[in-house]
Design a protein around this motif. Structure first.
Motif, mmCIF file in Angstrom:
data_model
loop_
_atom_site.group_PDB
_atom_site.id
_atom_site.type_symbol
_atom_site.label_atom_id
_atom_site.label_comp_id
_atom_site.label_asym_id
_atom_site.label_seq_id
_atom_site.Cartn_x
_atom_site.Cartn_y
_atom_site.Cartn_z
ATOM 1 N N UNK A 83 -10.185 12.779 -11.155
ATOM 2 C CA UNK A 83 -10.722 12.996 -10.102
ATOM 3 C C UNK A 83 -10.906 11.770 -9.127
ATOM 4 N N UNK A 84 -10.639 10.699 -9.491
ATOM 5 C CA UNK A 84 -10.764 9.344 -9.159
ATOM 6 C C UNK A 84 -9.344 9.138 -8.232
ATOM 7 N N UNK A 85 -9.421 8.395 -7.074
ATOM 8 C CA UNK A 85 -8.260 8.080 -6.136
ATOM 9 C C UNK A 85 -8.067 6.627 -6.128
ATOM 10 N N UNK A 86 -6.819 6.342 -6.526
ATOM 11 C CA UNK A 86 -6.220 4.970 -6.402
ATOM 12 C C UNK A 86 -5.193 4.786 -5.134
ATOM 13 N N UNK A 87 -5.660 3.576 -4.495
ATOM 14 C CA UNK A 87 -4.626 3.123 -3.258
ATOM 15 C C UNK A 87 -5.208 3.498 -2.258
ATOM 16 N N UNK A 88 -6.187 4.173 -2.204
ATOM 17 C CA UNK A 88 -6.861 4.966 -0.819
ATOM 18 C C UNK A 88 -7.313 3.339 0.038
ATOM 19 N N UNK A 89 -8.134 2.577 -0.309
ATOM 20 C CA UNK A 89 -8.634 1.237 0.126
ATOM 21 C C UNK A 89 -7.099 0.707 0.787
ATOM 22 N N UNK A 90 -6.102 0.367 -0.269
ATOM 23 C CA UNK A 90 -5.003 -0.296 0.345
ATOM 24 C C UNK A 90 -4.333 0.506 1.748
ATOM 25 N N UNK B 15 0.884 -1.336 -0.190
ATOM 26 C CA UNK B 15 0.119 0.084 -0.168
ATOM 27 C C UNK B 15 0.839 1.280 -0.110
ATOM 28 N N UNK B 16 0.389 2.304 -0.558
ATOM 29 C CA UNK B 16 0.973 3.590 -0.686
ATOM 30 C C UNK B 16 1.701 3.607 -2.041
ATOM 31 N N UNK B 17 1.909 4.787 -2.377
ATOM 32 C CA UNK B 17 1.177 5.980 -2.287
ATOM 33 C C UNK B 17 -0.332 6.285 -2.758
ATOM 34 N N UNK B 18 -0.975 7.174 -2.230
ATOM 35 C CA UNK B 18 -2.455 7.494 -2.969
ATOM 36 C C UNK B 18 -2.145 8.170 -4.184
ATOM 37 N N UNK B 19 -2.958 7.790 -5.238
ATOM 38 C CA UNK B 19 -2.681 8.312 -6.663
ATOM 39 C C UNK B 19 -3.916 9.143 -7.040
ATOM 40 N N UNK B 20 -4.157 10.431 -7.325
ATOM 41 C CA UNK B 20 -5.183 11.087 -7.611
ATOM 42 C C UNK B 20 -4.930 11.424 -9.290
ATOM 43 N N UNK B 21 -5.979 10.974 -10.127
ATOM 44 C CA UNK B 21 -5.712 11.136 -11.459
ATOM 45 C C UNK B 21 -6.178 12.652 -11.739
ATOM 46 N N UNK B 22 -5.366 13.371 -12.510
ATOM 47 C CA UNK B 22 -5.749 14.748 -12.737
ATOM 48 C C UNK B 22 -6.274 14.901 -14.291
ATOM 49 N N UNK B 23 -5.555 14.107 -15.028
ATOM 50 C CA UNK B 23 -5.810 14.299 -16.425
ATOM 51 C C UNK B 23 -5.264 12.777 -17.263
ATOM 52 N N UNK C 130 -1.693 12.573 -16.176
ATOM 53 C CA UNK C 130 -1.212 13.450 -14.928
ATOM 54 C C UNK C 130 -1.680 12.843 -13.941
ATOM 55 N N UNK C 131 -0.809 12.369 -12.900
ATOM 56 C CA UNK C 131 -1.245 11.755 -11.730
ATOM 57 C C UNK C 131 -0.587 12.506 -10.553
ATOM 58 N N UNK C 132 -1.169 12.728 -9.415
ATOM 59 C CA UNK C 132 -0.753 13.506 -8.186
ATOM 60 C C UNK C 132 -0.509 12.041 -7.152
ATOM 61 N N UNK C 133 0.858 11.946 -6.800
ATOM 62 C CA UNK C 133 1.437 11.140 -5.907
ATOM 63 C C UNK C 133 1.279 11.581 -4.519
ATOM 64 N N UNK C 134 0.767 11.180 -3.720
ATOM 65 C CA UNK C 134 0.688 11.522 -2.091
ATOM 66 C C UNK C 134 1.171 10.075 -1.365
#
Length: 221
Positions: A65-72, A34-42, A90-94
């Motif tokens: 707008x969708x989030x990937x990895x939050x459940x994990x 698990x980790x990081x969380x990914x938020x799709x921007x484009x 383009x994806x935001x990695x947190x």
């Protein structure tokens, strides 16, 4: 995440870093921790599970707008599928610690993540019910109608699905063979219901396509 206020959205963007992923590139590996969380921007991503024998089951399409990895992250479990870029994205990695801190500090972000998880669980449940109860043509029909309703763009001839999906993707998502998808699409083309191109499907006659869906447990034509 696209329904967040500008203030919350800015807070989220400052929590991570932006990365560009080329079309076809792997973003998450099956079994990855698990980790990081990914938020799709484009762009568009797809999630798929690959069996030990190499068979692929498409789990879903992931858009802006969708989030990937939050459940994990929330359950501290590995990813059950792989995530690949369908288009240049383009994806935001947190990072995991920063994401958990973000949820604790921003209730609106936490609620948005929970809504996203509930929505995906509901979609997965509906898709599983469709696969278990419907014959192949109706499965594919419902899938295409859902894609047109959610991601269709009107053209001069009809409604085109704007996400580049191959026939193999449709087969993996509908739980049927590629030969079955090819046969069904060929029949629909001959009847003037759809037109197809490379990773492109345009619905020409949505009414006829709707009639193929299940009505009182039977196919209606």
């Amino acid at each position: 995440m696209d329904k967040l206020s500008e203030q919350d959205r800015a807070f989220v963007e400052r929590a991570g870093h932006h990365r560009l992923h080329a079309r076809g590139s792997a973003i998450v590996s099956q079994g990855q921790a698990s980790g990081p969380a990914l938020i799709v921007e484009e762009g568009w991503l797809k999630s798929a599970h690959v069996s030990a024998h190499g068979a692929q089951a498409l789990l879903g399409i992931i858009g802006p707008g969708a989030v990937v990895g939050a459940l994990q992250i929330l359950t501290d479990t590995p990813h059950t599928g792989e995530v690949t870029a369908l288009t240049d994205s383009q994806v935001l990695h947190i990072t995991k610690p920063r994401f958990l801190q973000l949820l604790a500090e921003r209730p609106a972000v936490e609620h948005a993540v929970h809504r996203s998880l509930f929505s995906r669980a509901r979609d997965a449940e509906g898709h599983l019910a469709s696969i278990c109860s419907l014959p192949p043509e109706q499965r594919l029909c419902r899938l295409i109608l859902c894609l047109v309703q959610g991601y269709g763009e009107r053209t001069g001839s009809g409604l085109e699905i704007c996400i580049p999906l191959s026939q193999l993707d449709f087969a993996a998502w509908a739980g049927v063979s590629i030969e079955t998808v090819q046969r069904i699409l060929r029949t629909w083309r001959r009847r003037g219901i759809i037109s197809t191109g490379r990773q492109r499907i345009t619905v020409l006659d949505a009414t006829s396509l709707s009639r193929i869906t299940c009505v009182n447990g039977r196919a209606s034509r």
